[in-house]
Design a protein around this motif. Structure first.
Motif, mmCIF file in Angstrom:
data_model
loop_
_atom_site.group_PDB
_atom_site.id
_atom_site.type_symbol
_atom_site.label_atom_id
_atom_site.label_comp_id
_atom_site.label_asym_id
_atom_site.label_seq_id
_atom_site.Cartn_x
_atom_site.Cartn_y
_atom_site.Cartn_z
ATOM 1 N N ALA A 109 0.819 -1.253 -0.078
ATOM 2 C CA ALA A 109 0.100 -0.034 0.144
ATOM 3 C C ALA A 109 0.815 1.239 0.165
ATOM 4 O O ALA A 109 2.127 1.321 0.098
ATOM 5 N N ARG A 110 0.353 2.560 -0.272
ATOM 6 C CA ARG A 110 0.914 3.734 -0.073
ATOM 7 C C ARG A 110 0.164 4.553 0.892
ATOM 8 O O ARG A 110 -1.092 4.442 1.171
ATOM 9 N N GLY A 123 -3.144 3.453 4.830
ATOM 10 C CA GLY A 123 -2.730 2.861 3.504
ATOM 11 C C GLY A 123 -3.884 2.801 2.586
ATOM 12 O O GLY A 123 -5.054 2.042 2.819
ATOM 13 N N ASP A 124 -3.518 3.069 1.142
ATOM 14 C CA ASP A 124 -4.578 2.753 0.045
ATOM 15 C C ASP A 124 -3.725 1.685 -0.724
ATOM 16 O O ASP A 124 -2.559 2.009 -1.114
ATOM 17 N N ILE A 125 -4.241 0.777 -0.760
ATOM 18 C CA ILE A 125 -3.921 -0.449 -1.599
ATOM 19 C C ILE A 125 -3.418 -0.314 -2.884
ATOM 20 O O ILE A 125 -4.013 0.211 -3.767
ATOM 21 N N GLU A 126 -2.034 -0.624 -3.114
ATOM 22 C CA GLU A 126 -1.544 -0.672 -4.571
ATOM 23 C C GLU A 126 -1.619 -2.025 -5.044
ATOM 24 O O GLU A 126 -1.836 -2.199 -6.315
ATOM 25 N N SER A 127 -1.159 -3.020 -4.491
ATOM 26 C CA SER A 127 -1.139 -4.237 -5.026
ATOM 27 C C SER A 127 -1.580 -5.667 -4.130
ATOM 28 O O SER A 127 -0.979 -5.206 -3.149
ATOM 29 N N VAL A 128 -1.932 -6.697 -4.575
ATOM 30 C CA VAL A 128 -2.052 -7.775 -3.977
ATOM 31 C C VAL A 128 -1.088 -8.917 -4.569
ATOM 32 O O VAL A 128 -1.232 -9.288 -5.751
ATOM 33 N N ASN A 129 -0.345 -9.500 -3.763
ATOM 34 C CA ASN A 129 0.520 -10.427 -4.109
ATOM 35 C C ASN A 129 -0.220 -11.798 -4.306
ATOM 36 O O ASN A 129 -0.164 -12.775 -3.550
ATOM 37 N N VAL A 130 -0.847 -12.090 -5.664
ATOM 38 C CA VAL A 130 -1.938 -13.193 -5.801
ATOM 39 C C VAL A 130 -0.951 -14.429 -5.909
ATOM 40 O O VAL A 130 -1.581 -15.501 -5.313
ATOM 41 N N PRO A 131 0.045 -14.484 -6.521
ATOM 42 C CA PRO A 131 0.742 -16.133 -6.575
ATOM 43 C C PRO A 131 0.848 -16.546 -4.877
ATOM 44 O O PRO A 131 0.992 -17.493 -4.693
ATOM 45 N N GLN A 153 8.687 0.236 2.348
ATOM 46 C CA GLN A 153 10.043 0.917 2.800
ATOM 47 C C GLN A 153 10.084 0.680 4.204
ATOM 48 O O GLN A 153 10.715 1.428 5.002
ATOM 49 N N GLY A 154 9.210 -0.148 4.922
ATOM 50 C CA GLY A 154 9.360 -0.315 6.282
ATOM 51 C C GLY A 154 8.460 0.483 7.108
ATOM 52 O O GLY A 154 8.456 0.219 8.488
ATOM 53 N N GLN A 155 7.395 0.934 6.621
ATOM 54 C CA GLN A 155 6.437 1.430 7.091
ATOM 55 C C GLN A 155 4.977 0.754 7.125
ATOM 56 O O GLN A 155 4.491 0.422 6.114
ATOM 57 N N LEU A 156 4.505 0.223 8.551
ATOM 58 C CA LEU A 156 3.154 -0.367 8.380
ATOM 59 C C LEU A 156 2.103 0.876 8.349
ATOM 60 O O LEU A 156 2.266 1.691 8.658
ATOM 61 N N LEU A 157 0.817 0.280 7.739
ATOM 62 C CA LEU A 157 -0.063 1.475 7.414
ATOM 63 C C LEU A 157 -1.216 0.758 7.780
ATOM 64 O O LEU A 157 -1.568 -0.579 7.566
#
Length: 259
Positions: A109-110, A123-131, A153-157
């Motif tokens: 997320a960002r 956080g606003d989600i950018e991607s889901v690791n589907v695999p 970058q090390g930041q939880l959201l």
């Protein structure tokens, strides 16, 4: 034909009472086929915040998360709520695996940019690791996601659990026939909030606009329904809102969301 996958979101309120968590975990464990769980924990986070002298702030059903509130969210969502739920599911014979979006880089997320409202570390989600999620499912695990993501970058959201469920369902629709089920304490979306029997069987966009104009949908239900429509637009096959009983075969009292 794609295998069916059920994505179930449960509110954190169900973790507060032993009877509720037991009824939910029984229904979820009995749910056939591939499944994953997303849970909240806002009520306990609010209580802990008060005990720590931190005043929670919520705007339109969404929590403002400053650095102190983020610490509370990590403690409650990633700790108490997630592990309590996983332990209960394991006791039922459901091989749950507790996760945040940071684990295995599952949900990136960002940080939401500050606008009229600065939501802080939300956080606003950018991607889901589907695999990666698919690999867990196919290995026999039942992923149980808390409402935390990360930015790489090390930041939880802090990320809305309804949104996490919707984005997981949308992303995984590439590989599965997905259905998204939002479980909460009522039997569905109500025509009259004071009448628990006034469940609306189906809501499409036109009905949603009318109900909103009439003031019958407000507060936390607004972002939930927004996520429902977005999920359908992104390829999710079915979306339902109701009590945990709707997970059981033959139970037909709930609200179905349609485009």
């Amino acid at each position: 034909m794609k295998p069916t996958l059920s994505i179930v979101k449960i509110g954190g309120a169900f973790l507060e009472e032993p009877g509720l968590v037991e009824s939910f975990t029984e229904a979820f464990t009995a749910l056939k086929g591939l499944k994953l769980l997303v849970h909240g924990g806002g009520k306990r986070a609010t209580e802990l915040s008060h005990r720590m002298g931190i005043e929670p702030r919520v705007v339109d059903g969404r929590r403002i998360t400053d650095s102190a509130s983020l610490e509370v969210a990590v403690m409650v969502y990633g700790g108490w709520a997630n592990k309590t739920l996983v332990a209960r599911l394991q006791a039922m014979g459901c091989n749950a695996l507790g996760l945040s979006g940071a684990d295995a880089n599952l949900i990136r997320a960002r940080k939401r940019p500050a606008g009229d409202i600065d939501y802080g570390f939300v956080g606003d989600i950018e991607s889901v690791n589907v695999p990666a999620v698919s690999a867990l499912l196919e290995a026999g695990f039942v992923p149980a996601f808390c409402a935390l993501t990360h930015d790489g970058q090390g930041q939880l959201l802090n990320t809305n659990a309804d949104t996490i469920a919707a984005d997981l369902a949308a992303g995984l629709s590439q590989r599965y026939a997905t259905r998204l089920l939002y479980c909460f304490e009522k039997a569905g979306v109500l025509e009259d909030i004071a009448n628990p029997s006034s469940v609306i069987p189906r809501i499409d966009r036109a009905a949603y606009d009318q109900l909103r104009a009439e003031g019958k949908i407000a507060a936390g239900m607004l972002p939930k329904l927004h996520n429902c429509f977005q999920a359908l637009e992104k390829g999710v096959g079915q979306v339902f809102i109701g009590a945990p009983e709707m997970l059981r075969p033959g139970h037909h009292i709930h609200t179905e969301i349609r485009l």
